[in-house]
Design a protein around this motif. Structure first.
Motif, PDB file in Angstrom:
ATOM      1  N   PHE A 183      48.874  45.543  37.563  1.00 46.16           N
ATOM      2  CA  PHE A 183      47.427  45.267  37.532  1.00 46.16           C
ATOM      3  C   PHE A 183      47.246  44.211  36.941  1.00 46.16           C
ATOM      4  O   PHE A 183      46.333  43.891  37.558  1.00 46.16           O
ATOM      5  CB  PHE A 183      47.103  47.001  37.992  1.00 46.16           C
ATOM      6  N   ASN A 184      47.964  43.649  35.922  1.00 50.46           N
ATOM      7  CA  ASN A 184      47.341  42.944  35.233  1.00 50.46           C
ATOM      8  C   ASN A 184      47.953  41.743  36.150  1.00 50.46           C
ATOM      9  O   ASN A 184      46.854  41.089  35.091  1.00 50.46           O
ATOM     10  CB  ASN A 184      48.527  42.787  34.100  1.00 50.46           C
ATOM     11  N   ALA A 185      48.023  41.849  36.851  1.00 52.96           N
ATOM     12  CA  ALA A 185      48.803  40.482  37.988  1.00 52.96           C
ATOM     13  C   ALA A 185      47.219  39.632  38.178  1.00 52.96           C
ATOM     14  O   ALA A 185      46.762  38.990  38.250  1.00 52.96           O
ATOM     15  CB  ALA A 185      49.130  40.677  39.284  1.00 52.96           C
ATOM     16  N   PHE A 186      46.308  41.024  38.241  1.00 56.08           N
ATOM     17  CA  PHE A 186      44.701  40.686  38.730  1.00 56.08           C
ATOM     18  C   PHE A 186      44.239  41.009  38.038  1.00 56.08           C
ATOM     19  O   PHE A 186      42.482  40.720  38.052  1.00 56.08           O
ATOM     20  CB  PHE A 186      44.626  41.502  39.947  1.00 56.08           C
ATOM     21  N   LEU A 187      44.095  40.059  36.516  1.00 51.00           N
ATOM     22  CA  LEU A 187      43.434  40.030  35.559  1.00 51.00           C
ATOM     23  C   LEU A 187      42.831  38.560  35.011  1.00 51.00           C
ATOM     24  O   LEU A 187      41.430  37.864  34.219  1.00 51.00           O
ATOM     25  CB  LEU A 187      43.353  40.836  34.136  1.00 51.00           C
ATOM     26  N   GLY A 188      43.741  38.092  35.592  1.00 47.97           N
ATOM     27  CA  GLY A 188      43.432  36.425  35.200  1.00 47.97           C
ATOM     28  C   GLY A 188      44.550  35.548  35.545  1.00 47.97           C
ATOM     29  O   GLY A 188      45.734  35.800  36.372  1.00 47.97           O
ATOM     30  N   GLY A 189      45.089  34.465  34.572  1.00 50.44           N
ATOM     31  CA  GLY A 189      46.076  33.736  34.119  1.00 50.44           C
ATOM     32  C   GLY A 189      46.530  32.747  33.680  1.00 50.44           C
ATOM     33  O   GLY A 189      45.058  32.506  33.244  1.00 50.44           O
ATOM     34  N   SER A 190      47.512  32.196  33.314  1.00 46.86           N
ATOM     35  CA  SER A 190      47.610  31.637  32.041  1.00 46.86           C
ATOM     36  C   SER A 190      47.310  29.987  32.272  1.00 46.86           C
ATOM     37  O   SER A 190      47.390  29.705  31.514  1.00 46.86           O
ATOM     38  CB  SER A 190      49.147  31.865  31.466  1.00 46.86           C
ATOM     39  N   SER A 191      47.231  29.509  33.460  1.00 52.53           N
ATOM     40  CA  SER A 191      46.880  28.092  33.778  1.00 52.53           C
ATOM     41  C   SER A 191      45.593  28.101  33.201  1.00 52.53           C
ATOM     42  O   SER A 191      45.512  26.731  32.800  1.00 52.53           O
ATOM     43  CB  SER A 191      47.007  27.721  35.411  1.00 52.53           C
ATOM     44  N   LEU A 192      44.010  29.021  33.299  1.00 55.10           N
ATOM     45  CA  LEU A 192      43.289  28.821  32.294  1.00 55.10           C
ATOM     46  C   LEU A 192      43.610  28.420  31.209  1.00 55.10           C
ATOM     47  O   LEU A 192      42.785  27.150  30.557  1.00 55.10           O
ATOM     48  CB  LEU A 192      41.901  29.895  32.873  1.00 55.10           C
TER      49      LEU A 192
END
Ligand SMILES: [Fe+2]
Length: 275
Positions: free
Chosen positions: A202-211
């Motif tokens: 579920f960490n998949a849906f917390l954000g992203g490193s591209s930010l």
């Protein structure tokens, strides 16, 4: 200029507590020059906009916010599509979507930019395939955005759109220092430890490193986010990342023995920056 930071007020879920009133009183007492809310004010866009307006009036200082995933939810897409809700936020003067706020900092001009951000699965364990992550469902649990947000038909495409929009805004800030606000996490420091059941998925849906990588290319000094219901602050590559989440009252006990003392919880959650 003294700015207060907070996220995840969840005023509907926390309705038994006078969260807005307490927050406004603290801002007044500490003579805040503004409040930044990194999303999840409520689960209804009308309520979120009204509460932001009331908070601004009661605190007697400007309030700027980005919507969180909860603020974007719809239970009836025919009546309220995700794109319509997003357009309503863009039209709200307190919402940072499609705007840049130019602040007069103590040492010169400062830009404030923000948007929801989104997620691109980059924070999930690589044990899971893209197909498995696209399901947004694991171990009998479904990530609620899958049911209440139409953007989940193309999460990675939405994240790219968000990164492109934020890049445009960051470019427009020129050499000025920037405070960047998203609801979603720009760095994995705030992810849920993978040992906690299901969170390697579920960490998949917390954000992203591209930010975070985007911020490093510009003059971002402070980055504010929410979403994960932690209260943390880290410094990475010259940027201070703030995650000041009030969270659900049912989670307060885990922050301290003060439990449901809302004033203590709100005071402890707030982070402050001087610009
Ligand atoms: Fe939240």
């Amino acid at each position: 200029m003294k700015l207060a930071l907070i996220a995840d007020l969840h005023l509907d879920i926390n309705k038994e507590y006078p969260v807005r009133e307490i927050l406004a009183a603290i801002l007044k007492e500490k003579e805040a020059d503004g409040l930044i809310v990194a999303g999840d004010i409520s689960e209804d866009s009308g309520m979120t906009m009204r509460e932001a307006e009331k908070l601004e009036r009661e605190a007697d200082c400007p309030v700027w916010y980005v919507p969180g995933n909860h603020d974007m939810w719809s239970t009836d897409f025919a009546r309220r599509s995700t794109d319509q809700i997003y357009a309503d936020y863009a039209a709200d003067p307190r919402c940072l979507v499609d705007k840049r706020v130019d602040l007069h900092g103590d040492n010169g001009p400062v830009c404030l930019v923000g948007d929801i951000g989104w997620y691109d699965y980059s924070f999930a364990s690589n044990l899971y395939s893209a197909d498995e992550l696209e399901q947004m469902s694991h171990g009998g649990r479904t990530w609620q955005d899958k049911l209440k947000n139409q953007w989940t038909a193309d999460n990675r495409g939405r994240m790219q759109l968000m990164v492109d929009k934020l890049e445009k805004k960051l470019r427009s800030c020129g050499e000025r220092p920037v405070i960047a606000v998203t609801h979603m996490l720009p760095v994995d420091d705030f992810c849920v430890p993978e040992e906690r059941e299901g969170w390697d998925y579920f960490n998949a849906f917390l954000g992203g490193s591209s930010l975070g990588r985007l911020y490093e290319r510009f003059h971002v000094t402070h980055a504010v986010c929410g979403h994960v219901h932690f209260r943390k602050k880290v410094r990475r590559h010259g940027i201070t990342y703030h995650c000041p989440c009030l969270g659900y009252h049912t989670e307060w006990e885990r922050f301290s023995h003060h439990g449901d003392d809302a004033a203590w919880q709100i005071g402890e959650t707030l982070q402050w920056i001087e610009v």
